[in-house]
Write a protein that holds these residues in place. Structure first.
Motif, PDB file in Angstrom:
ATOM      1  N   ASP A  36      -6.958   1.961  -7.362  1.00 28.95           N
ATOM      2  CA  ASP A  36      -7.236   3.341  -6.791  1.00 28.95           C
ATOM      3  C   ASP A  36      -6.010   4.225  -6.820  1.00 28.95           C
ATOM      4  O   ASP A  36      -5.490   4.620  -5.910  1.00 28.95           O
ATOM      5  CB  ASP A  36      -7.792   3.515  -5.433  1.00 28.95           C
ATOM      6  CG  ASP A  36      -9.236   3.042  -5.624  1.00 28.95           C
ATOM      7  OD1 ASP A  36     -10.081   3.224  -6.930  1.00 28.95           O
ATOM      8  OD2 ASP A  36      -9.748   2.641  -4.460  1.00 28.95           O
ATOM      9  N   PRO A  37      -5.378   4.273  -8.033  1.00 29.13           N
ATOM     10  CA  PRO A  37      -4.055   5.167  -8.162  1.00 29.13           C
ATOM     11  C   PRO A  37      -4.276   6.542  -8.404  1.00 29.13           C
ATOM     12  O   PRO A  37      -5.310   7.004  -8.549  1.00 29.13           O
ATOM     13  CB  PRO A  37      -3.386   4.686  -9.589  1.00 29.13           C
ATOM     14  CG  PRO A  37      -4.629   4.387 -10.164  1.00 29.13           C
ATOM     15  CD  PRO A  37      -5.486   3.632  -9.236  1.00 29.13           C
TER      16      PRO A  37
ATOM     17  N   SER B 157       1.050  -1.364  -0.023  1.00 32.41           N
ATOM     18  CA  SER B 157       0.122   0.092   0.090  1.00 32.41           C
ATOM     19  C   SER B 157       0.739   1.241   0.013  1.00 32.41           C
ATOM     20  O   SER B 157       2.058   1.391   0.518  1.00 32.41           O
ATOM     21  CB  SER B 157      -0.880   0.022   1.266  1.00 32.41           C
ATOM     22  OG  SER B 157      -1.732  -1.058   1.052  1.00 32.41           O
TER      23      SER B 157
ATOM     24  N   GLU C 273     -10.472   0.553 -10.543  1.00 35.70           N
ATOM     25  CA  GLU C 273     -11.084   1.795  -9.631  1.00 35.70           C
ATOM     26  C   GLU C 273     -12.300   1.143  -8.917  1.00 35.70           C
ATOM     27  O   GLU C 273     -13.024   0.851  -9.453  1.00 35.70           O
ATOM     28  CB  GLU C 273     -11.594   2.767 -10.750  1.00 35.70           C
ATOM     29  CG  GLU C 273     -10.458   3.647 -11.467  1.00 35.70           C
ATOM     30  CD  GLU C 273      -9.612   4.674 -10.797  1.00 35.70           C
ATOM     31  OE1 GLU C 273      -9.674   4.805  -9.719  1.00 35.70           O
ATOM     32  OE2 GLU C 273      -8.829   5.148 -11.483  1.00 35.70           O
TER      33      GLU C 273
ATOM     34  N   THR D 177      -3.266   4.052  -2.562  1.00 34.95           N
ATOM     35  CA  THR D 177      -2.947   3.034  -3.531  1.00 34.95           C
ATOM     36  C   THR D 177      -2.706   1.895  -3.395  1.00 34.95           C
ATOM     37  O   THR D 177      -1.526   1.707  -2.724  1.00 34.95           O
ATOM     38  CB  THR D 177      -2.395   3.618  -4.586  1.00 34.95           C
ATOM     39  OG1 THR D 177      -2.936   5.145  -4.958  1.00 34.95           O
ATOM     40  CG2 THR D 177      -1.937   2.881  -5.824  1.00 34.95           C
TER      41      THR D 177
ATOM     42  N   CYS E 202      -9.244   2.618   1.364  1.00 30.50           N
ATOM     43  CA  CYS E 202      -9.043   3.774   0.107  1.00 30.50           C
ATOM     44  C   CYS E 202      -8.568   5.137   0.966  1.00 30.50           C
ATOM     45  O   CYS E 202      -7.756   5.866   0.469  1.00 30.50           O
ATOM     46  CB  CYS E 202     -10.404   4.074  -0.653  1.00 30.50           C
ATOM     47  SG  CYS E 202      -9.995   4.919  -2.084  1.00 30.50           S
TER      48      CYS E 202
ATOM     49  N   THR F  14      -7.204  10.554 -10.704  1.00 29.97           N
ATOM     50  CA  THR F  14      -6.687   9.217 -10.990  1.00 29.97           C
ATOM     51  C   THR F  14      -5.466   9.150 -12.036  1.00 29.97           C
ATOM     52  O   THR F  14      -5.578   9.953 -12.814  1.00 29.97           O
ATOM     53  CB  THR F  14      -7.647   8.138 -11.499  1.00 29.97           C
ATOM     54  OG1 THR F  14      -6.860   6.853 -11.681  1.00 29.97           O
ATOM     55  CG2 THR F  14      -8.287   8.595 -12.620  1.00 29.97           C
TER      56      THR F  14
ATOM     57  N   THR G 176      -5.338   9.273   0.680  1.00 29.69           N
ATOM     58  CA  THR G 176      -5.691   8.249  -0.300  1.00 29.69           C
ATOM     59  C   THR G 176      -4.670   7.017  -0.327  1.00 29.69           C
ATOM     60  O   THR G 176      -3.388   7.272  -0.387  1.00 29.69           O
ATOM     61  CB  THR G 176      -5.881   8.663  -1.794  1.00 29.69           C
ATOM     62  OG1 THR G 176      -6.990   9.617  -1.744  1.00 29.69           O
ATOM     63  CG2 THR G 176      -6.226   7.541  -2.496  1.00 29.69           C
TER      64      THR G 176
END
Length: 290
Positions: free
Chosen positions: A32-33, A7, A68, A17, A203, A77, A15
């Motif tokens: 979720d980049p 992570s 996503e 990713t 997230c 994103t 956030t």
């Protein structure tokens, strides 16, 4: 087979990713980049995405998917950039088409912008399955925060998007178009029915000063300690709490730039005749009265 997960936290947008993969030298998905964005000067950067790519390359991973959990309103994103760098497919929930229709109108986007989700390589519905190398994965519809929200279950790892946060923070807001407190409560209860050893990968985390951000939670601590849905919290209590809380929240700082990029699967708007790309700011459309 259960996955390995690395992570990455972006403190500017709170956030996470996640890179979920089967083994070193194997296959991966990126969940979720983040595309870095400075709102003061409207400048983008791929620094956060490049840290993810460095990990992927260090572990000799083939990226199959960029996943996503929904069209985010709090960060842009980097899916399009990562797709170009890795050749991966970009996926999101089928509900993205409703989000595209809604925000194409709000932003007055170009007439040729399609609202059928074609900007993405795959639109998942509830129960759809797919593979990440040797890993089996499943999409679970978890609407409430938005109507396109998905959770991705990969082995014993669930990537829950904006449903629950850290237990002391609670749950995601539901005051966006398509949000629904009752749907969110029921989605969270669906997550609570997963096997007891399921790892929940968040997230977002909004940690207090005394601790670092935590990317992961357990079902047990969410069931017992989540300040919004833990213990004996019933649906009516949650709906009242969530609705009253959301009425006091300001709009996310990046909602306007983020949605214009995220409904395009991370592509920036097309260039104008002068060669410059522009984001649009609809005046007096969000928040309270001017």
């Amino acid at each position: 087979m259960n996955p390995q997960v690395q992570s990455f936290y972006d403190p500017a947008t709170f956030t996470f990713t996640h890179v979920v993969y089967d083994r070193d030298g194997g296959h991966a998905a990126i969940v979720d980049p983040v595309l870095d964005y400075d709102p003061a000067c409207a400048r983008t950067s791929t620094a956060s995405a490049d840290r993810v790519l460095a990990f992927v390359r260090d572990h000799s991973l083939i990226v199959d998917w960029i996943l996503e959990t929904h069209a985010h309103a709090d960060h842009l994103t980097s899916a399009a950039y990562l797709k170009r760098e890795t050749g991966a497919k970009v996926a999101i929930g089928r509900g993205i088409t409703q989000v595209q229709e809604r925000f194409k109108a709000l932003f007055g986007m170009e007439p040729e912008f399609a609202t059928d989700g074609r900007q993405f390589d795959r639109l998942f519905a509830d129960g759809d399955t797919f593979a990440i190398g040797e890993l089996e994965a499943r999409a679970i519809a978890t609407p409430g925060h938005t109507d396109d929200s998905l959770t991705y279950l990969v082995g014993d790892a669930a990537f829950v998007g904006d449903t629950v946060f850290a237990p002391e923070t609670g749950t995601a807001r539901v005051d966006f178009p398509g949000g629904d407190a009752r749907k969110l409560y029921r989605s969270i209860r669906t997550l609570f029915d997963l096997p007891a050893d399921t790892r929940l990968f968040l997230c977002h985390d909004y940690p207090p000063a005394e601790r670092e951000a935590h990317p992961q939670s357990s079902l047990d601590e969410q069931k017992q300690r989540n300040v919004h849905v833990g213990g004996e919290a019933d649906e009516e209590t949650f709906v009242k709490l969530r609705t009253e809380r959301d009425a006091r929240l300001a709009a996310p700082k990046l909602i306007l730039p983020a949605l214009q990029v995220n409904i395009r699967a991370g592509e920036l708007p097309p260039t104008d005749a002068n060669g410059i790309r522009y984001l649009r700011l609809p005046l007096n459309q969000l928040g309270g009265e001017a």
